[in-house]
Design a protein around this motif. Structure first.
Motif, PDB file in Angstrom:
ATOM      1  N   GLN A  22       0.828  -1.208   0.000  1.00  0.00           N
ATOM      2  CA  GLN A  22       0.000   0.000   0.000  1.00  0.00           C
ATOM      3  C   GLN A  22       0.862   1.259   0.000  1.00  0.00           C
ATOM      4  OE1 GLN A  22      -2.375  -0.685   3.477  1.00  0.00           O
ATOM      5  NE2 GLN A  22      -3.599  -2.291   2.493  1.00  0.00           N
ATOM      6  N   ALA A  23       1.940   1.229   0.766  1.00  0.00           N
ATOM      7  CA  ALA A  23       2.828   2.390   0.815  1.00  0.00           C
ATOM      8  C   ALA A  23       3.497   2.615  -0.538  1.00  0.00           C
ATOM      9  CB  ALA A  23       3.879   2.201   1.909  1.00  0.00           C
ATOM     10  N   LEU A  38      11.143  14.260  -0.639  1.00  0.00           N
ATOM     11  CA  LEU A  38      10.688  14.341   0.754  1.00  0.00           C
ATOM     12  C   LEU A  38       9.172  14.198   0.849  1.00  0.00           C
ATOM     13  CD1 LEU A  38      12.825  17.155   2.438  1.00  0.00           C
ATOM     14  CD2 LEU A  38      12.584  14.794   3.226  1.00  0.00           C
ATOM     15  N   ASP A  39       8.456  14.719  -0.159  1.00  0.00           N
ATOM     16  CA  ASP A  39       7.002  14.585  -0.160  1.00  0.00           C
ATOM     17  C   ASP A  39       6.591  13.114  -0.309  1.00  0.00           C
ATOM     18  OD1 ASP A  39       6.667  17.322   0.078  1.00  0.00           O
ATOM     19  OD2 ASP A  39       6.627  17.637  -2.098  1.00  0.00           O
ATOM     20  N   LEU A  40       7.358  12.346  -1.089  1.00  0.00           N
ATOM     21  CA  LEU A  40       7.060  10.920  -1.233  1.00  0.00           C
ATOM     22  C   LEU A  40       7.283  10.185   0.083  1.00  0.00           C
ATOM     23  CD1 LEU A  40       8.624  10.167  -4.731  1.00  0.00           C
ATOM     24  CD2 LEU A  40       6.284  10.854  -4.169  1.00  0.00           C
ATOM     25  N   ASP A  41       8.300  10.596   0.816  1.00  0.00           N
ATOM     26  CA  ASP A  41       8.541   9.989   2.125  1.00  0.00           C
ATOM     27  C   ASP A  41       7.372  10.269   3.065  1.00  0.00           C
ATOM     28  OD1 ASP A  41      10.536   8.611   3.957  1.00  0.00           O
ATOM     29  OD2 ASP A  41      10.203  10.475   5.069  1.00  0.00           O
ATOM     30  N   CYS A  74      13.602   4.460   0.714  1.00  0.00           N
ATOM     31  CA  CYS A  74      14.767   4.837  -0.080  1.00  0.00           C
ATOM     32  C   CYS A  74      14.256   5.288  -1.442  1.00  0.00           C
ATOM     33  CB  CYS A  74      15.714   3.658  -0.256  1.00  0.00           C
ATOM     34  SG  CYS A  74      16.391   2.969   1.267  1.00  0.00           S
ATOM     35  N   THR A  75      14.752   6.425  -1.910  1.00  0.00           N
ATOM     36  CA  THR A  75      14.360   6.931  -3.227  1.00  0.00           C
ATOM     37  C   THR A  75      15.625   7.101  -4.056  1.00  0.00           C
ATOM     38  OG1 THR A  75      14.395   9.168  -2.287  1.00  0.00           O
ATOM     39  CG2 THR A  75      12.247   8.087  -2.476  1.00  0.00           C
ATOM     40  N   SER A  76      15.818   6.219  -5.025  1.00  0.00           N
ATOM     41  CA  SER A  76      17.034   6.213  -5.836  1.00  0.00           C
ATOM     42  C   SER A  76      16.659   6.611  -7.257  1.00  0.00           C
ATOM     43  CB  SER A  76      17.665   4.821  -5.802  1.00  0.00           C
ATOM     44  OG  SER A  76      17.910   4.426  -4.449  1.00  0.00           O
ATOM     45  N   CYS A 101      10.807   0.147   0.372  1.00  0.00           N
ATOM     46  CA  CYS A 101      10.014   0.447   1.563  1.00  0.00           C
ATOM     47  C   CYS A 101       9.895  -0.792   2.440  1.00  0.00           C
ATOM     48  CB  CYS A 101       8.620   0.929   1.162  1.00  0.00           C
ATOM     49  SG  CYS A 101       7.553   1.384   2.554  1.00  0.00           S
ATOM     50  N   GLY A 102       9.878  -0.578   3.736  1.00  0.00           N
ATOM     51  CA  GLY A 102       9.662  -1.669   4.679  1.00  0.00           C
ATOM     52  C   GLY A 102       8.631  -1.274   5.721  1.00  0.00           C
TER      53      GLY A 102
END
Length: 255
Positions: A22-23, A38-41, A74-76, A101-102
């Motif tokens: 879902q995330a 940062l908005d995605l986080d 993590c956004t790579s 994501c975890g």
């Protein structure tokens, strides 16, 4: 030591896996041109909070890291392979984004990753992502009782190499359970028929990482986390948490 999970525990891990799925889906939906990482986080944090889950990424500090990881995903982007820290960078047309994501829910962890493009995609990026997904599918298909860890590694590596892509040296999947990273390690390349024998109740994160330039080398940013291709070529990452069962592999982080 590898803990064999009961059917009931695997069902509980599936609940955690749904939160991870879902995330990732929410992050992907929110990833548009002009959106900051940062908005995605924040999007992922909202999903975890609403589910009553916590993040195994936030505050995680393995031996190689100079500082704890400061985010829940993590956004790579583009030439970043894995472990990218979400920051103020705003997505641009044609970017290739890998999101890892975890989650931890009810004492059980889940871990997954997906790669996608933003705006108008490059055909080469779509091929790279499709190959990462095909390598993941091959690895999952090999995750059956009686096979060995090497059979998963061989399945993943064969797909990657056949397409001419590189495999970052020393990085791969892992066991999952009460903690995000447990034994055994699951390489992304290796000889079949070698390594630990797969048994029902084992839960593994299988995660191909591919570099378009074909080299296995990488560099690390000054943040101590972000790994990048040395030649500036793009990278893709795909991952699922998978349970080994008598009926075949069960993908716990599927949507």
């Amino acid at each position: 030591m590898v803990e064999l999970k009961t059917d009931e525990s695997i069902d509980e891990m599936r609940a955690t896996g749904r939160v991870v799925a879902q995330a990732l889906a929410a992050v992907r939906e929110s990833a548009r041109v002009g959106v900051a990482l940062l908005d995605l986080d924040r999007v992922a944090r909202d999903v975890l909070r609403e589910a009553g889950a916590t993040s195994p990424f936030l505050g995680y500090r393995p031996k190689f890291a100079p500082v704890p990881f400061p985010a829940v995903i993590c956004t790579s982007v583009n030439d970043a392979i894995v472990h990218g820290i979400p920051g103020t960078y705003r997505l641009r047309d044609g970017d290739l984004v890998s999101v890892d994501c975890g989650a931890v829910l009810g004492g059980w962890a889940g871990d997954a990753a997906v790669s996608f493009t933003v705006g108008r995609p490059r055909p080469a990026d779509l091929r790279l992502i499709a190959t990462a997904e095909a390598a993941l599918a091959a690895g999952i298909a090999a995750a059956v009782p009686g096979n060995r860890i090497g059979d998963i590694a061989h399945a993943v590596g064969t797909v990657c190499r056949a397409a001419g892509y590189g495999i970052p040296d020393g990085f791969g999947g892992h066991g999952v359970g009460r903690h995000m990273h447990e034994d055994p390690g699951v390489p992304n390349e290796g000889p079949p028929g070698r390594g630990m024998k797969l048994r029902p109740g084992m839960v593994l994160a299988i995660e191909p990482m591919l570099t378009a330039g074909g080299t296995d080398d990488y560099s690390c940013d000054g943040d101590g986390w972000t790994l990048r291709t040395v030649d500036g070529s793009r990278a893709a990452h795909a991952e699922h948490t998978v349970a080994i069962t008598a009926d075949g592999p069960r993908i716990l982080t599927a949507p």
